[in-house]
Write an enzyme that holds these catalytic residues in place. Sequence first.
Site, PDB file in Angstrom:
ATOM      1  N   ILE A  41      34.887  65.850 -18.454  1.00 41.73           N
ATOM      2  CA  ILE A  41      33.884  66.908 -18.310  1.00 41.73           C
ATOM      3  C   ILE A  41      33.068  67.127 -19.577  1.00 41.73           C
ATOM      4  O   ILE A  41      32.175  67.954 -19.597  1.00 41.73           O
ATOM      5  CB  ILE A  41      34.547  68.237 -17.874  1.00 41.73           C
ATOM      6  N   GLY A  42      33.376  66.400 -20.628  1.00 40.42           N
ATOM      7  CA  GLY A  42      32.598  66.550 -21.851  1.00 40.42           C
ATOM      8  C   GLY A  42      33.154  65.697 -22.975  1.00 40.42           C
ATOM      9  O   GLY A  42      34.287  65.222 -22.908  1.00 40.42           O
ATOM     10  N   GLU A  43      32.348  65.494 -23.998  1.00 39.41           N
ATOM     11  CA  GLU A  43      32.814  64.761 -25.170  1.00 39.41           C
ATOM     12  C   GLU A  43      31.960  65.127 -26.369  1.00 39.41           C
ATOM     13  O   GLU A  43      30.825  65.576 -26.237  1.00 39.41           O
ATOM     14  CB  GLU A  43      32.780  63.249 -24.940  1.00 39.41           C
ATOM     15  N   GLY A  44      32.568  64.975 -27.531  1.00 43.70           N
ATOM     16  CA  GLY A  44      31.869  65.263 -28.778  1.00 43.70           C
ATOM     17  C   GLY A  44      32.273  64.265 -29.836  1.00 43.70           C
ATOM     18  O   GLY A  44      32.910  63.240 -29.543  1.00 43.70           O
ATOM     19  N   GLY A  45      31.940  64.567 -31.074  1.00 40.33           N
ATOM     20  CA  GLY A  45      32.227  63.638 -32.156  1.00 40.33           C
ATOM     21  C   GLY A  45      33.697  63.509 -32.463  1.00 40.33           C
ATOM     22  O   GLY A  45      34.136  62.505 -33.036  1.00 40.33           O
ATOM     23  N   MET A  46      34.493  64.515 -32.083  1.00 40.81           N
ATOM     24  CA  MET A  46      35.906  64.508 -32.448  1.00 40.81           C
ATOM     25  C   MET A  46      36.845  64.300 -31.270  1.00 40.81           C
ATOM     26  O   MET A  46      37.985  63.902 -31.464  1.00 40.81           O
ATOM     27  CB  MET A  46      36.259  65.829 -33.137  1.00 40.81           C
ATOM     28  N   ASP A  51      34.052  76.585 -38.186  1.00 42.33           N
ATOM     29  CA  ASP A  51      33.056  75.765 -37.487  1.00 42.33           C
ATOM     30  C   ASP A  51      32.447  76.560 -36.330  1.00 42.33           C
ATOM     31  O   ASP A  51      32.363  76.083 -35.207  1.00 42.33           O
ATOM     32  CB  ASP A  51      33.688  74.471 -36.978  1.00 42.33           C
TER      33      ASP A  51
END
Length: 617
Positions: free
Chosen positions: A16-21, A133
């Site tokens: 359902i989603g992804e990011g840099g980490m 953050d």
Amino acid sequence: MSNRLLAGRYELIEKIGEGGMAVVYKARCRLLNRYVAIKILRPEFTKDESFIESFKKESQAAAGLSHPNIVSVYDVGKEGNLHFIVMELVEGKPLSQLISEKGRLDYKEAIEITKQVASALSLAHKNQIIHRDVKPHNILITTTGVAKLADFGIAQAVSNSTMVDGKDNKVMGSVHYLSPEQARGSYVDERTDIYSLGIVLYEMLTGKVPFDGDNPISIALMHINDPMTPPSRLVSGIPPQLEKVVMKATDKYQNNRYSTADEMIKDLDNIEFITKVMGNKIFVDDSAQNPSVGEKERVQGGVFGEEIDEKSIFSEEGRDSAHSGKSGKSGKSGKSGNNSNNRLIAVIVVAAIIVFGAGIFALGSAMGWFGGDSEDIPVPDLKGKTVEEAQAELEELGLVLQEGEQVYSPDQEEGKITSQMPSEGTVVTKGQTITVNVSKGKKDGVVPSILDKDYKEAEAYLAEFGFQLGEIKTVNSPKPKGIILSQTPGAGQKAASGTRIDIEISDGAGKETTKVPNLTGKTKEQADAAIAAAGLVVDFDNITYEENDLAPANTVIAQYPVADTEVEVGSKVSYRLTKAPEVVPPAEGGDDGDGSGEEGNGTEGGDGDDTDADGEE
């Protein structure tokens, strides 16, 4: 990776989603039969053992934060080389997407979201957890408009390990929301999160971040050196007091920001109160934007939708006219009489509102809540000037000077202004008060305090007071690496110019200890919260259950380690819970009843599943 089973209980359904980490999956917990979100760290972040250790510790601490504006962390685990966090599944969208779709938010909506996030930070800070953050991507807005702050564990862990890459000195992380102290690699505290939240509020109001550039390094330097353009210069209609909140939260000096998130919430509450009482027109004069709308039209366009002029409110003729329907002198129908009565009531209510509103407006004007038709005045830079010089300059602008504290300063002579609030460039209105702190000069011969400072900054700081940095000794401590723990000579002692100040700094690898709380008599939820609050971890694999008639179901009756045992922070704690006695249905076969009853409970799907679930948990 869909349909994979993690830890024997989490069934991955879809990405359902992804990011840099990390990559986020929707999953179903088979044990509790509920949907959750599982965040799996990318492989490059799992090679650093110190990062993983920090990630576990911070995520487990975040799991103890129970707040409606924090995304709940249910579990932290590892399977093979996969490290993952199990979290609450939030139906909604990130704030970054909301800003992208709307361009910018209405200031009322921005205030509400900011208050919710600040409330979440308030709880975290009281539990000694700093997010580090805060950004729109980590703020989720539910379908009902509730803001939820996410990624406590990842934010803290990544900030410690990867904010600066030692090989090529590139700043990592969310540089657009980075505080000046983070950009410098200095010691951070609660006010670091407040700075980032101020940047988020700025972006909600204007649709853009205050600092942007071609590369992360240039943006980080802007946070450190460049003045921030007040949001009112980009967007009209922002309440002046709200702009003050933004500028105070994002001051480059930590001491000039809000010291707590609660202080920021209080100022936002004041703005909301005035808005609810007086409406938007107190901040935006519609007649200025639409000259065709006259005073009379603005009055009759109010709550009651009919014309009310001075004659109808204050004159004898107006009062007689208002009463004529009731007394029967008008010759009009009963309906007209009722209308007259209604108008009279409306007149009384409007008069009361005028009186009350005048009082509120007077109070708000004195406190700088309203912009009105007053001229916008940018606050000048007063640093380095005497109080007399600053006062003369402010008087010419129609502003008022107020002396704050007398402080020692390494960069300003005695009697010169060393800091000011509001800061340079902040837009205010006539009559506003500018508070200044005045330097007492350098305190020669007296050693300044360098405790809790980063040792890299200590040498330059001591030189300003005529001292030198002496021997540096690294000792085991749980405080951040490089933070000064002790100094010799100590702060406040007299010493000759040029004296060398020896220091001890933290290696950042120390193990902090704590006492195990007493869990006996608590519910499972209360026990889990107490364990997390003590900096410990619930040992889910060793929680047991037993039937007990002396205590309510779901109550702790034993624990390990026992209460008040001194253990390392992050240690596991297990406990034993009571469960309700099994109800055996009466048997029809007399003596055979017990046997058939037991067999029935063993084969019933619902009871069998409950027993298994308890056992697994």
